[in-house]
Design a protein around this motif. Structure first.
Motif, PDB file in Angstrom:
ATOM      1  N   SER A  47       0.844  -1.198   0.000  1.00 51.08           N
ATOM      2  CA  SER A  47       0.000   0.000   0.000  1.00 51.08           C
ATOM      3  C   SER A  47       0.872   1.238   0.000  1.00 51.08           C
ATOM      4  O   SER A  47       2.094   1.149   0.153  1.00 51.08           O
ATOM      5  N   ASP A  50       0.605   2.008   5.526  1.00 51.99           N
ATOM      6  CA  ASP A  50      -0.366   1.523   6.502  1.00 51.99           C
ATOM      7  C   ASP A  50      -0.353   2.419   7.735  1.00 51.99           C
ATOM      8  O   ASP A  50       0.680   2.588   8.358  1.00 51.99           O
ATOM      9  N   ASN A  54      -2.431  -4.117   8.924  1.00 56.65           N
ATOM     10  CA  ASN A  54      -1.660  -4.459   7.728  1.00 56.65           C
ATOM     11  C   ASN A  54      -2.571  -4.552   6.516  1.00 56.65           C
ATOM     12  O   ASN A  54      -3.657  -5.138   6.601  1.00 56.65           O
ATOM     13  N   CYS A  55      -2.096  -4.027   5.402  1.00 56.68           N
ATOM     14  CA  CYS A  55      -2.927  -3.955   4.188  1.00 56.68           C
ATOM     15  C   CYS A  55      -3.352  -5.328   3.676  1.00 56.68           C
ATOM     16  O   CYS A  55      -4.361  -5.438   2.988  1.00 56.68           O
ATOM     17  N   TYR A  56      -2.619  -6.387   4.011  1.00 65.28           N
ATOM     18  CA  TYR A  56      -2.989  -7.712   3.526  1.00 65.28           C
ATOM     19  C   TYR A  56      -4.167  -8.320   4.296  1.00 65.28           C
ATOM     20  O   TYR A  56      -4.753  -9.299   3.864  1.00 65.28           O
ATOM     21  N   TRP A  67      -8.510  -1.590   7.974  1.00 62.36           N
ATOM     22  CA  TRP A  67      -7.177  -1.155   7.588  1.00 62.36           C
ATOM     23  C   TRP A  67      -7.335   0.213   6.946  1.00 62.36           C
ATOM     24  O   TRP A  67      -8.333   0.458   6.259  1.00 62.36           O
ATOM     25  N   THR A  69      -4.889   3.748   5.232  1.00 64.76           N
ATOM     26  CA  THR A  69      -3.625   4.389   4.870  1.00 64.76           C
ATOM     27  C   THR A  69      -3.434   5.674   5.662  1.00 64.76           C
ATOM     28  O   THR A  69      -4.308   6.090   6.418  1.00 64.76           O
ATOM     29  N   TRP A  77      -3.880   0.737  -2.579  1.00 62.68           N
ATOM     30  CA  TRP A  77      -3.699  -0.648  -2.138  1.00 62.68           C
ATOM     31  C   TRP A  77      -3.420  -1.445  -3.399  1.00 62.68           C
ATOM     32  O   TRP A  77      -4.088  -1.258  -4.412  1.00 62.68           O
TER      33      TRP A  77
END
Length: 181
Positions: A47, A50, A54-56, A67, A69, A77
């Protein structure tokens, strides 16, 4: 190097599941690696930065958090399908379930695809709308036609969210289409 879809020996088609709009490509990959496909190194998710979590995490169907940013315009993302490519037919997004109103839910965004992270093709553009203006809202977005196969896909905010800030905040994302192995 990604094989041409015409040369790929294995393809997996994952159509829209209107009864379960978060049972698509990411859930398929998560099941194959018996966990999060990013942590299993099947795909890579990144991303623009973050701020929380976590972006995942947003590819985990039953994840009950959010999540987001940092607060900057054009936050993004991105997923790298590594050795695979994907022809997208649509996607689903879900907002965080929280009490109260005024949360920074997405209002406008762009979905792009690329095979080199240099040249991006716009796949979908959502102008300011209210589809995701609320707690726990979700929506499936069907594309007018399947995309060409891409290795990379990027979701990028395109203006302020419903709060008027520039956070890109999601609870879940899912893709639908064809995976070329």
């Amino acid at each position: 190097m990604i094989e041409s879809p015409r040369k790929s020996k294995n393809i997996i088609k994952i159509e829209f599941d209107h009864k379960d709009q978060f049972n698509g490509i990411f859930q398929n990959l998560n099941r194959q690696c018996e966990g999060n496909a990013h942590l299993g190194k099947v795909i890579q998710i990144t991303s623009s930065g973050d701020k929380l979590n976590n972006c995942y995490e947003i590819i985990n169907k039953n994840w009950n958090s959010r999540w987001f940013t940092k607060n900057c315009n054009f936050s993004w993302w991105m997923v790298d399908f590594k050795e695979m490519s994907v022809s997208l037919i649509g996607y689903s997004l879900k907002t965080y379930t929280e009490p109260g109103t005024g949360y920074p839910h997405l209002q406008s965004w762009i979905i792009e695809g690329s095979n080199d992270k240099e040249h991006w093709e716009r796949i979908d553009t959502q102008e300011p709308n209210n589809y995701l203006k609320g707690s726990g809202y979700s929506k499936m977005f069907e594309l007018s036609r399947p995309t060409m196969p891409f290795r990379y896909f990027r979701l990028m905010s395109n203006g302020p969210n419903h709060e008027g800030s520039y956070y890109l905040l999601l609870s879940s994302i899912e893709f639908f289409g064809t995976i070329y192995l």
